[in-house]
Scaffold this motif. Structure first.
Motif, PDB file in Angstrom:
ATOM      1  N   SER A 106       0.902  -1.202  -0.136  1.00 27.25           N
ATOM      2  CA  SER A 106      -0.029   0.542  -0.077  1.00 27.25           C
ATOM      3  C   SER A 106       1.171   1.199   0.395  1.00 27.25           C
ATOM      4  O   SER A 106       2.303   1.090   0.324  1.00 27.25           O
ATOM      5  CB  SER A 106      -1.176   0.184   1.168  1.00 27.25           C
ATOM      6  N   ARG A 107      -0.209   2.359  -0.098  1.00 24.06           N
ATOM      7  CA  ARG A 107       0.318   3.630  -0.447  1.00 24.06           C
ATOM      8  C   ARG A 107       1.622   3.990   0.961  1.00 24.06           C
ATOM      9  O   ARG A 107       2.836   3.795   0.921  1.00 24.06           O
ATOM     10  CB  ARG A 107      -0.186   4.772  -0.599  1.00 24.06           C
ATOM     11  N   TYR A 108       0.468   3.750   2.299  1.00 31.02           N
ATOM     12  CA  TYR A 108       1.166   3.722   3.659  1.00 31.02           C
ATOM     13  C   TYR A 108       2.609   3.092   3.610  1.00 31.02           C
ATOM     14  O   TYR A 108       3.082   3.048   4.904  1.00 31.02           O
ATOM     15  CB  TYR A 108      -0.163   4.013   4.759  1.00 31.02           C
ATOM     16  N   ALA A 109       2.760   1.953   3.169  1.00 31.71           N
ATOM     17  CA  ALA A 109       3.471   1.010   3.866  1.00 31.71           C
ATOM     18  C   ALA A 109       4.673   1.007   3.349  1.00 31.71           C
ATOM     19  O   ALA A 109       6.100   1.335   4.149  1.00 31.71           O
ATOM     20  CB  ALA A 109       3.285  -0.570   2.248  1.00 31.71           C
ATOM     21  N   ALA A 110       4.754   1.977   2.274  1.00 32.16           N
ATOM     22  CA  ALA A 110       6.045   2.785   1.334  1.00 32.16           C
ATOM     23  C   ALA A 110       6.269   3.844   2.530  1.00 32.16           C
ATOM     24  O   ALA A 110       7.423   4.097   2.598  1.00 32.16           O
ATOM     25  CB  ALA A 110       5.326   3.161   0.030  1.00 32.16           C
ATOM     26  N   LEU A 111       4.885   4.278   3.077  1.00 34.26           N
ATOM     27  CA  LEU A 111       5.852   5.859   3.609  1.00 34.26           C
ATOM     28  C   LEU A 111       5.942   5.561   4.884  1.00 34.26           C
ATOM     29  O   LEU A 111       7.371   5.643   5.613  1.00 34.26           O
ATOM     30  CB  LEU A 111       4.118   7.030   4.634  1.00 34.26           C
ATOM     31  N   TYR A 112       5.898   4.241   5.763  1.00 30.64           N
ATOM     32  CA  TYR A 112       5.971   4.372   6.877  1.00 30.64           C
ATOM     33  C   TYR A 112       7.343   3.344   7.091  1.00 30.64           C
ATOM     34  O   TYR A 112       8.176   3.914   7.654  1.00 30.64           O
ATOM     35  CB  TYR A 112       5.426   2.975   7.694  1.00 30.64           C
TER      36      TYR A 112
END
Length: 229
Positions: free
Chosen positions: A50-56
């Motif tokens: 997910s987008r937040y996976a990359a963000l975190y």
């Protein structure tokens, strides 16, 4: 002809249902504020994140996707909760999920950013099963708890400081037996001590000695008073 029409209608409905599910899936992958990774055991790879996976993880999706399962720890730069020790593939939550066909919840892990900073996350992992109950994949999720951990550490440090301060504080209380003549105080053991010694033993106070103006005048008269000035 009727059979062809029925088949066409059925396929259209199935196609519509698949599109609707894909839309829901895309919305989850893009907007749910949680790191999500879909693992496929047939191809032995990370299918998508997910987008937040990359963000975190402080990396791009391209860096996290399409890599073998047994390279996730190394390629994602994952460490144990101490932020220093590298887990083996068998220790990591993802491998245990697939091998044991079991869910694991709320495990603390650490991502290391390209700059070396620690991102503390809370991970969950569950297997994906086919109709026969066989593991065909896994869903891995995580949330960034770095700020929460930093706040907990600040609170812990403040508690240590507070306890240390309280340890140093000694409070005088209760009825004190003071001699009306010599002004000494009787302690808990029945011994008589000077006021200075009694207070110094029970507080952080330290005494120095001088002569107040009234006593100086009484003892030394005008000479003492002038000396005091």
């Amino acid at each position: 002809m009727q059979e062809e029409n029925a088949l066409r209608i059925y396929l259209e409905r199935e196609g519509y249902e698949l599109q609707r599910r894909a839309s829901y899936f895309d919305a989850v992958i893009e907007h749910v504020p949680e790191g999500l990774a879909l693992i496929d055991t047939d191809s032995n790879t990370v299918k998508s994140v997910s987008r937040y996976a990359a963000l975190y993880a402080r990396r791009t999706r391209e860096e996290l996707e399409r890599i073998p399962i047994d390279e996730v720890v190394e390629r994602w730069h994952i460490f144990k909760s101490d932020g220093v020790s590298k887990p083996t593939d068998d220790e990591f939550i993802l491998k245990r999920t697939i091998d044991q066909n079991a869910c694991f919840e709320n495990e603390e892990w650490v991502f290391r950013t390209p700059e070396g900073a620690k991102v503390i996350v809370l991970m969950n992992s569950c297997p994906v099963l086919n109709e026969a109950g066989e593991v065909v994949g896994a869903v891995l999720s995580w949330v960034d708890i770095s700020e929460r951990k930093a706040a907990e550490e600040r609170i812990r440090s403040l508690n240590i400081e507070l306890n240390e301060a309280l340890r140093k504080v000694k409070v005088l209380s209760g009825m004190l037996n003071l001699c009306a003549v010599c002004k000494r105080i009787q302690d808990d053991l029945g011994n008589w001590q000077s006021i200075e010694k009694y207070i110094e033993q029970r507080s952080e106070a330290v005494f120095s000695h001088g002569i107040c103006p009234d006593c100086a005048e009484r003892l030394y008269g005008e000479k003492g008073e002038k000396t005091d000035k």
